[in-house]
Design an enzyme around this catalytic site. Structure first.
Site, PDB file in Angstrom:
ATOM      1  N   CYS A  34       0.833  -1.191   0.000  1.00 60.10           N
ATOM      2  CA  CYS A  34       0.000   0.000   0.000  1.00 60.10           C
ATOM      3  C   CYS A  34       0.878   1.255   0.000  1.00 60.10           C
ATOM      4  O   CYS A  34       1.634   1.484  -0.935  1.00 60.10           O
ATOM      5  CB  CYS A  34      -0.976  -0.053   1.174  1.00 60.10           C
ATOM      6  SG  CYS A  34      -2.338   1.123   1.085  1.00 60.10           S
ATOM      7  N   HIS A  35       0.822   2.076   1.055  1.00 59.22           N
ATOM      8  CA  HIS A  35       1.626   3.286   1.161  1.00 59.22           C
ATOM      9  C   HIS A  35       2.962   3.031   1.872  1.00 59.22           C
ATOM     10  O   HIS A  35       3.743   3.951   2.064  1.00 59.22           O
ATOM     11  CB  HIS A  35       0.851   4.372   1.912  1.00 59.22           C
ATOM     12  CG  HIS A  35      -0.308   4.925   1.156  1.00 59.22           C
ATOM     13  ND1 HIS A  35      -1.456   4.201   0.930  1.00 59.22           N
ATOM     14  CD2 HIS A  35      -0.490   6.127   0.552  1.00 59.22           C
ATOM     15  CE1 HIS A  35      -2.307   4.939   0.239  1.00 59.22           C
ATOM     16  NE2 HIS A  35      -1.752   6.108  -0.005  1.00 59.22           N
TER      17      HIS A  35
END
Length: 153
Positions: free
Chosen positions: A75-76
């Site tokens: 994800c991030h």
């Protein structure tokens, strides 16, 4: 396996739109030695990576990817890797909204379920967790990767 955090005590993760169960921190990032670990899996999501990339101890800790340890980010999560300067020349994926940040840090970004580059395993989102988890286990079992440098970014 150790749960490492910025502060001692208990922490909660985000699960299904709410805070999960509290887990006890084993070490603070300031007290942990990256070389003592075979693999690193920093948290994904938006909140944790954004906070961690602003902490100098947390950024320094992920520089272990310059050596041959296995590392994962989903994800991030790669935001902190970009901040640590370990992405130049590396292939990876992430949540699409941080693509520009990662390519500006020198990474080659692709929109794939899971990308593996010399022990660095990345995925886009929680939907990719089955493939991501399988690759993490596989890469950890392989052990030390030769030639991983993660040049400055």
């Amino acid at each position: 396996m150790d749960l490492i955090s910025l502060e001692a005590g208990a922490i909660k993760g985000w699960k299904d739109g709410d805070w999960g169960e509290a887990e006890q921190v084993d070490r603070t990032v300031a007290d942990a030695n990256a070389e003592d670990y075979d693999a690193l899996l920093p948290p994904g999501g938006v909140m944790n990576p954004d906070k961690l990339r602003m902490d100098t101890d947390a950024v320094a800790f992920v520089r272990l990817l310059r050596s041959a340890q296995t590392g994962g980010a989903i994800c991030h999560g790669p935001w902190r890797l970009a901040e640590a300067g370990v992405l130049r020349g590396r292939k990876l994926t992430s949540y699409p909204s941080i693509r520009t940040d990662l390519t500006n840090a020198g990474a080659e970004w692709g929109d794939e379920e899971v990308v593996v580059d010399n022990g660095l395993i990345t995925s886009r989102s929680p939907e990719d967790l089955p493939a991501f988890n399988a690759k993490m286990v596989e890469e950890i079992a392989e052990g030390v990767h030769q030639g991983v440098s993660g040049a400055e970014g």
